[in-house]
Design a protein around this motif. Structure first.
Motif, PDB file in Angstrom:
ATOM      1  N   MET A 170       3.802  -0.628   3.976  1.00 56.29           N
ATOM      2  CA  MET A 170       3.064   0.621   4.108  1.00 56.29           C
ATOM      3  C   MET A 170       3.999   1.797   3.817  1.00 56.29           C
ATOM      4  SD  MET A 170      -0.174   0.359   5.174  1.00 56.29           S
ATOM      5  CE  MET A 170      -0.924  -1.221   4.738  1.00 56.29           C
ATOM      6  N   GLU A 171       3.814   2.446   2.672  1.00 60.88           N
ATOM      7  CA  GLU A 171       4.566   3.659   2.355  1.00 60.88           C
ATOM      8  C   GLU A 171       3.566   4.802   2.441  1.00 60.88           C
ATOM      9  OE1 GLU A 171       5.960   6.823   0.409  1.00 60.88           O
ATOM     10  OE2 GLU A 171       5.669   5.491  -1.290  1.00 60.88           O
ATOM     11  N   LEU A 172       3.665   5.585   3.540  1.00 62.75           N
ATOM     12  CA  LEU A 172       2.594   6.504   3.894  1.00 62.75           C
ATOM     13  C   LEU A 172       3.024   7.968   3.756  1.00 62.75           C
ATOM     14  CD1 LEU A 172       1.326   4.482   6.997  1.00 62.75           C
ATOM     15  CD2 LEU A 172       0.638   4.273   4.600  1.00 62.75           C
ATOM     16  N   GLY A 173       2.390   8.843   4.519  1.00 65.35           N
ATOM     17  CA  GLY A 173       2.614  10.265   4.360  1.00 65.35           C
ATOM     18  C   GLY A 173       3.997  10.718   4.791  1.00 65.35           C
ATOM     19  N   GLY A 174       4.336  11.928   4.402  1.00 69.07           N
ATOM     20  CA  GLY A 174       5.622  12.511   4.766  1.00 69.07           C
ATOM     21  C   GLY A 174       5.508  14.013   4.946  1.00 69.07           C
ATOM     22  N   ASN A 175       6.488  14.575   5.627  1.00 69.30           N
ATOM     23  CA  ASN A 175       6.531  16.024   5.838  1.00 69.30           C
ATOM     24  C   ASN A 175       7.985  16.407   6.092  1.00 69.30           C
ATOM     25  OD1 ASN A 175       5.723  18.665   6.215  1.00 69.30           O
ATOM     26  ND2 ASN A 175       4.922  18.344   8.279  1.00 69.30           N
ATOM     27  N   ALA A 176       8.807  16.167   5.097  1.00 64.08           N
ATOM     28  CA  ALA A 176      10.256  16.216   5.273  1.00 64.08           C
ATOM     29  C   ALA A 176      10.774  17.637   5.436  1.00 64.08           C
ATOM     30  CB  ALA A 176      10.946  15.557   4.077  1.00 64.08           C
ATOM     31  N   ALA A 177      11.854  17.733   6.194  1.00 68.41           N
ATOM     32  CA  ALA A 177      12.557  18.999   6.375  1.00 68.41           C
ATOM     33  C   ALA A 177      13.795  19.044   5.496  1.00 68.41           C
ATOM     34  CB  ALA A 177      12.961  19.178   7.835  1.00 68.41           C
ATOM     35  N   GLN A 178      14.039  20.217   4.914  1.00 67.06           N
ATOM     36  CA  GLN A 178      15.292  20.505   4.226  1.00 67.06           C
ATOM     37  C   GLN A 178      16.069  21.482   5.110  1.00 67.06           C
ATOM     38  OE1 GLN A 178      15.183  20.948  -0.130  1.00 67.06           O
ATOM     39  NE2 GLN A 178      13.002  21.334   0.039  1.00 67.06           N
ATOM     40  N   ILE A 179      17.271  21.097   5.514  1.00 72.83           N
ATOM     41  CA  ILE A 179      18.083  21.921   6.416  1.00 72.83           C
ATOM     42  C   ILE A 179      19.190  22.596   5.610  1.00 72.83           C
ATOM     43  CG2 ILE A 179      19.480  21.949   8.511  1.00 72.83           C
ATOM     44  CD1 ILE A 179      18.239  19.231   9.240  1.00 72.83           C
ATOM     45  N   VAL A 180      19.271  23.905   5.710  1.00 72.78           N
ATOM     46  CA  VAL A 180      20.343  24.649   5.050  1.00 72.78           C
ATOM     47  C   VAL A 180      21.258  25.214   6.128  1.00 72.78           C
ATOM     48  CG1 VAL A 180      20.945  26.582   3.550  1.00 72.78           C
ATOM     49  CG2 VAL A 180      18.913  25.190   3.052  1.00 72.78           C
ATOM     50  N   PHE A 181      22.464  24.642   6.237  1.00 77.26           N
ATOM     51  CA  PHE A 181      23.433  25.111   7.224  1.00 77.26           C
ATOM     52  C   PHE A 181      24.176  26.333   6.707  1.00 77.26           C
ATOM     53  CE2 PHE A 181      22.823  20.724   8.700  1.00 77.26           C
ATOM     54  CZ  PHE A 181      22.636  20.952  10.059  1.00 77.26           C
ATOM     55  N   GLU A 182      24.865  27.018   7.618  1.00 75.46           N
ATOM     56  CA  GLU A 182      25.519  28.278   7.278  1.00 75.46           C
ATOM     57  C   GLU A 182      26.646  28.119   6.272  1.00 75.46           C
ATOM     58  OE1 GLU A 182      27.597  26.792  11.054  1.00 75.46           O
ATOM     59  OE2 GLU A 182      25.600  26.714  10.112  1.00 75.46           O
ATOM     60  N   ASP A 183      27.181  26.884   6.124  1.00 76.77           N
ATOM     61  CA  ASP A 183      28.285  26.668   5.192  1.00 76.77           C
ATOM     62  C   ASP A 183      27.822  26.112   3.845  1.00 76.77           C
ATOM     63  OD1 ASP A 183      27.501  24.225   6.234  1.00 76.77           O
ATOM     64  OD2 ASP A 183      29.504  23.351   6.114  1.00 76.77           O
ATOM     65  N   ALA A 184      26.510  26.104   3.616  1.00 73.73           N
ATOM     66  CA  ALA A 184      25.980  25.520   2.385  1.00 73.73           C
ATOM     67  C   ALA A 184      26.385  26.325   1.157  1.00 73.73           C
ATOM     68  CB  ALA A 184      24.460  25.445   2.469  1.00 73.73           C
ATOM     69  N   ASP A 185      26.465  25.638   0.022  1.00 71.88           N
ATOM     70  CA  ASP A 185      26.609  26.296  -1.270  1.00 71.88           C
ATOM     71  C   ASP A 185      25.218  26.814  -1.648  1.00 71.88           C
ATOM     72  OD1 ASP A 185      26.515  26.783  -4.060  1.00 71.88           O
ATOM     73  OD2 ASP A 185      28.206  25.432  -4.416  1.00 71.88           O
ATOM     74  N   PHE A 240       0.832  -1.207   0.000  1.00 76.94           N
ATOM     75  CA  PHE A 240       0.000   0.000   0.000  1.00 76.94           C
ATOM     76  C   PHE A 240       0.864   1.252   0.000  1.00 76.94           C
ATOM     77  CE2 PHE A 240      -2.033   3.487   2.279  1.00 76.94           C
ATOM     78  CZ  PHE A 240      -3.301   3.550   1.723  1.00 76.94           C
ATOM     79  N   THR A 241       0.506   2.206  -0.839  1.00 80.28           N
ATOM     80  CA  THR A 241       1.049   3.556  -0.745  1.00 80.28           C
ATOM     81  C   THR A 241      -0.114   4.526  -0.718  1.00 80.28           C
ATOM     82  OG1 THR A 241       3.084   3.006  -1.937  1.00 80.28           O
ATOM     83  CG2 THR A 241       2.487   5.316  -1.822  1.00 80.28           C
ATOM     84  N   GLY A 242      -0.096   5.433   0.264  1.00 78.11           N
ATOM     85  CA  GLY A 242      -1.177   6.395   0.393  1.00 78.11           C
ATOM     86  C   GLY A 242      -1.028   7.193   1.670  1.00 78.11           C
ATOM     87  N   SER A 243      -2.098   7.794   2.097  1.00 70.45           N
ATOM     88  CA  SER A 243      -2.061   8.641   3.280  1.00 70.45           C
ATOM     89  C   SER A 243      -1.901   7.807   4.542  1.00 70.45           C
ATOM     90  CB  SER A 243      -3.347   9.459   3.382  1.00 70.45           C
ATOM     91  OG  SER A 243      -4.450   8.628   3.726  1.00 70.45           O
ATOM     92  N   THR A 244      -1.382   8.446   5.577  1.00 67.10           N
ATOM     93  CA  THR A 244      -1.218   7.758   6.856  1.00 67.10           C
ATOM     94  C   THR A 244      -2.563   7.334   7.419  1.00 67.10           C
ATOM     95  OG1 THR A 244       0.840   8.911   7.349  1.00 67.10           O
ATOM     96  CG2 THR A 244      -0.379   8.049   9.232  1.00 67.10           C
ATOM     97  N   GLU A 245      -3.574   8.168   7.275  1.00 65.84           N
ATOM     98  CA  GLU A 245      -4.898   7.837   7.803  1.00 65.84           C
ATOM     99  C   GLU A 245      -5.452   6.562   7.186  1.00 65.84           C
ATOM    100  OE1 GLU A 245      -9.397   9.821   8.120  1.00 65.84           O
ATOM    101  OE2 GLU A 245      -7.787  10.851   7.022  1.00 65.84           O
ATOM    102  N   ILE A 246      -5.429   6.479   5.858  1.00 68.18           N
ATOM    103  CA  ILE A 246      -5.958   5.287   5.190  1.00 68.18           C
ATOM    104  C   ILE A 246      -5.019   4.108   5.414  1.00 68.18           C
ATOM    105  CG2 ILE A 246      -6.640   4.303   2.971  1.00 68.18           C
ATOM    106  CD1 ILE A 246      -7.419   7.119   2.091  1.00 68.18           C
ATOM    107  N   GLY A 247      -3.724   4.382   5.516  1.00 61.08           N
ATOM    108  CA  GLY A 247      -2.765   3.318   5.778  1.00 61.08           C
ATOM    109  C   GLY A 247      -3.013   2.631   7.110  1.00 61.08           C
ATOM    110  N   ARG A 248      -3.395   3.403   8.123  1.00 59.19           N
ATOM    111  CA  ARG A 248      -3.717   2.795   9.419  1.00 59.19           C
ATOM    112  C   ARG A 248      -4.860   1.791   9.270  1.00 59.19           C
ATOM    113  NH1 ARG A 248      -3.404   8.210  11.563  1.00 59.19           N
ATOM    114  NH2 ARG A 248      -1.463   8.517  12.720  1.00 59.19           N
TER     115      ARG A 248
END
Length: 492
Positions: free
Chosen positions: A263-278, A240-248
């Protein structure tokens, strides 16, 4: 998912699509109750065709066909199955124009993206698992008991594959290819909004020589066809791939019968940009991370965490760059961001942006619909000024919306990144290799990207932790999840 080749792509016209039927036991057939479901072009809001609306009786027929075909398919050698799957890859490449047109029409996905990512990756998935089909084997075990002991890996039987609307080709292939490589049969229930490429792929797999009944496709709604597939006693695994609610719900239902699930469900990933980034690379990665596929990407990066020393600079650069991202007709090769896949998804994005305003968020750019041809368009949007407890930060929006928050220390960045219930993907931008390894080890995610986003390949497994699910797609890990281990001990 390959992200190259977005320039100078061949022109693709909107296709005429005939009404779709179910594919059961190698035959095209009408649904048991003769029901039909509209398929809408999200770039215009108009109905382009209909597909059959399966019910429990249709699902039962598909499972019966799968059970009849699974045994002979499983008894074929891995090399024979590999030849068939490799032909699938070849045909996908040969019929790429058809697949691009159908997927773009159905999902609203820009044709340039669809060709370079969705169709190309689909071919690569079948090619990759055609190779792995020949590697399935057990092992002998040395034990103190006077015996000859060994293990073997066997297919599970019939797999129920339930897939979402955002990447129909890729996410169905990521289940069907390893399942077939391992010797299983499959009953596939595609998303009700985007069923067209699943029917075209059924035709392609049949052309490649997949025996009748090994792949069955039942289109229709989740409440009827999806529920029947989850509960059918003849299904040996749910993927199954879909929302966390339906996945439950899917996991609970499968668990009642003690069926294995992925179960491949929802995500809300963070992108972190550090001070030394290009910064040049970081900005491009950040934009890709939240506008890719119109933000309808479970492994997208809708939360940006920026070191305080760069916060104002990054916001200013992003505002200018994002405002210039081409939004429009998915059949225009210059389009980067197309419409949302359905009106209800657009309405959900609007509700979250309204909530952000209520909670004191500042709309840096975007924040409204784009009125174009009656389609479901939303301008890429950046929101600043929200605290970490905001629902807009904590919940999965699933649209082209980016929230931006500052941080001061590495520990604070990691705490913010891990501070939601999800754990599907994460990423960071840094030129410090030691920091890259150190932070990647601390991020609670199934896949971590460093100095880019959405670097995916069929050989690299992905999947979730926490409320983003369990099990893995891609890689040999996926293939193993479609087999069961048997031990044999022979007394000497």
């Amino acid at each position: 998912m390959t992200d190259s080749g977005l320039q100078d792509v061949p022109a693709v016209r909107r296709p005429h699509v005939e009404p779709g039927k179910l594919f059961i036991g190698g035959q095209w057939c009408e649904a048991n109750a003769k029901g039909r479901r509209d398929v809408v072009d999200p770039s215009t809001g108009k109905v382009v065709t209909t597909v059959a609306e399966a019910d429990a009786a249709d699902v039962d027929a598909a499972v019966t066909a799968g059970r009849g075909a699974a045994g002979p398919w499983a008894r074929m050698s891995g090399r024979e199955r590999a030849r068939v799957l490799h032909r699938v890859a070849d045909i996908v490449r040969r019929r790429a124009d058809e697949l691009v047109a159908v997927e773009s029409l159905d999902v609203g996905k820009p044709v340039s993206l669809c060709r370079a990512v969705d169709v190309a990756t689909t071919a690569e998935i079948y090619e990759y698992y055609s190779g792995l089909a020949q590697t399935i084997q057990g092992a002998t075990r040395q034990i103190p008991i006077p015996s000859h002991a060994y293990t073997s890996r066997e297919p599970l039987g019939v797999v129920g594959a339930i897939t979402p609307f955002n990447f129909p080709l890729i996410l169905s292939s990521a289940k069907i290819a390893p399942a077939l490589a391992a010797g299983n049969a499959v009953v596939h229930k595609p998303a009700e909004d985007t069923p067209l490429s699943a029917l075209l792929m059924a035709e392609i797999l049949a052309e490649a020589g997949v025996p009748d009944g090994v792949l069955n496709v039942v289109t229709g709604g989740g409440a009827e066809a999806g529920e029947a597939l989850l509960r059918h006693p003849g299904i040996d695994k749910i993927a199954f791939t879909g929302s966390t609610e339906i996945g439950r719900h899917a996991a609970r239902t499968a668990g009642e019968a003690l069926k294995p699930v992925t179960m491949e469900l929802g995500g809300n990933a963070a992108q972190i940009v550090f001070e030394d980034a290009d910064l040049d690379k970081a900005i491009g990665s950040v934009i890709k991370g939240f506008v890719f596929n119109t933000g309808q990407f479970c492994m997208g990066g809708p939360r940006l965490l920026v070191h305080r020393s760069l916060y104002d600079t990054v916001l200013e650069i992003l505002a200018g760059a994002v405002a210039g991202v081409p939004v429009g007709d998915p059949f225009d090769p210059a389009t980067v961001v197309g419409p949302m896949a359905a009106e209800r998804h657009l309405a959900k994005v609007e509700r979250y942006v309204a909530l952000a305003r209520e909670q004191g968020g500042r709309i840096v750019t975007g924040g409204k619909r784009l009125e174009l041809d009656g389609g479901y368009y939303y301008r890429p949007t950046i929101i600043a000024g929200l605290d970490d407890g905001s629902r807009v930060v904590q919940e999965e929006i699933f649209g082209p919306v980016l929230t931006v928050q500052p941080f001061g220390t590495e520990d604070e960045a990691v705490e913010l990144a891990n501070g939601t219930p999800y754990g599907l993907a994460a990423g960071l931008q840094t030129t410090d290799l030691a920091r890259a390894h150190r932070v990647a080890a601390r991020l609670e995610a199934g896949i971590v990207w460093v100095n880019d986003w959405a670097m995916l390949d069929p050989a690299i497994p992905f999947g979730g932790v926490k409320q983003s699910g369990y099990g893995r797609e891609y890689g040999p890990e996926a293939l193993e999840s479609y087999t069961k281990v048997k031990s044999v001990v022979i007394a000497l």
